[in-house]
Design a protein around this motif. Sequence first.
Motif, PDB file in Angstrom:
ATOM      1  N   THR A 153       0.843  -1.194   0.000  1.00 24.31           N
ATOM      2  CA  THR A 153       0.000   0.000   0.000  1.00 24.31           C
ATOM      3  C   THR A 153       0.881   1.249   0.000  1.00 24.31           C
ATOM      4  OG1 THR A 153      -1.667  -1.210   1.256  1.00 24.31           O
ATOM      5  CG2 THR A 153      -1.864   1.203   1.207  1.00 24.31           C
ATOM      6  N   ASP A 192       0.652  -2.345   6.689  1.00 19.08           N
ATOM      7  CA  ASP A 192      -0.224  -2.265   7.863  1.00 19.08           C
ATOM      8  C   ASP A 192      -1.231  -3.407   7.939  1.00 19.08           C
ATOM      9  OD1 ASP A 192       1.118   0.026   8.552  1.00 19.08           O
ATOM     10  OD2 ASP A 192      -0.487   1.400   7.979  1.00 19.08           O
ATOM     11  N   ASP A 193      -1.579  -3.984   6.800  1.00 20.49           N
ATOM     12  CA  ASP A 193      -2.506  -5.114   6.765  1.00 20.49           C
ATOM     13  C   ASP A 193      -1.699  -6.412   6.875  1.00 20.49           C
ATOM     14  OD1 ASP A 193      -4.441  -7.027   6.378  1.00 20.49           O
ATOM     15  OD2 ASP A 193      -5.077  -6.297   4.401  1.00 20.49           O
ATOM     16  N   SER A 239      -2.506  -9.240   7.794  1.00 16.65           N
ATOM     17  CA  SER A 239      -3.216 -10.473   7.448  1.00 16.65           C
ATOM     18  C   SER A 239      -3.008 -10.861   5.978  1.00 16.65           C
ATOM     19  CB  SER A 239      -4.712 -10.332   7.743  1.00 16.65           C
ATOM     20  OG  SER A 239      -5.304  -9.397   6.850  1.00 16.65           O
ATOM     21  N   ARG A 240      -2.503  -9.925   5.177  1.00 20.69           N
ATOM     22  CA  ARG A 240      -2.263 -10.168   3.747  1.00 20.69           C
ATOM     23  C   ARG A 240      -0.814  -9.819   3.419  1.00 20.69           C
ATOM     24  NH1 ARG A 240      -5.229  -6.247   0.971  1.00 20.69           N
ATOM     25  NH2 ARG A 240      -4.601  -7.298  -0.926  1.00 20.69           N
TER      26      ARG A 240
END
Length: 144
Positions: free
Chosen positions: A99, A127-128, A130-131
């Motif tokens: 991102t 920041d994500d 989970s991915r």
Amino acid sequence: MPEHEDQEKRKRIARQFIEAIPHAQALGLVMDDIGPDGAAISLPWHADLVGDPRSGVIHGGVISALMDTCSGAAVMAHPTCPRSTATIDLRIDYMRAATPGQAIRAKAHCYHVTRSVAFVRAWAADDDESRPVATATGAFTIER
């Protein structure tokens, strides 16, 4: 040597490892955590690291350097206390674009060590968490 002193010695060696690499300094890599379980290194987002000016996405080569450095640090922090390491092989699977504007954090774990080779698994996420942005497996030389 007491276990606490040994752990501190490994941390110091691994931090010196990343600080001694001019490319790591130029990228702005930051050692977040290091210990016998592995290493975590952050890469702050910076416009100079962008590979696609239209989207603002970090260049894949920068992600590669982050994961390689983090993996090497995990080897250096391993309880076998190698004196040096070098990458033999590093396979990176890019899962998605990072991102734009977000830092990327890599984590690596040295899961097997032979007499002269260490094997590592790593992943990187923005920041994500989970991915993952990318995952990697690698083999590194070790000198004892």
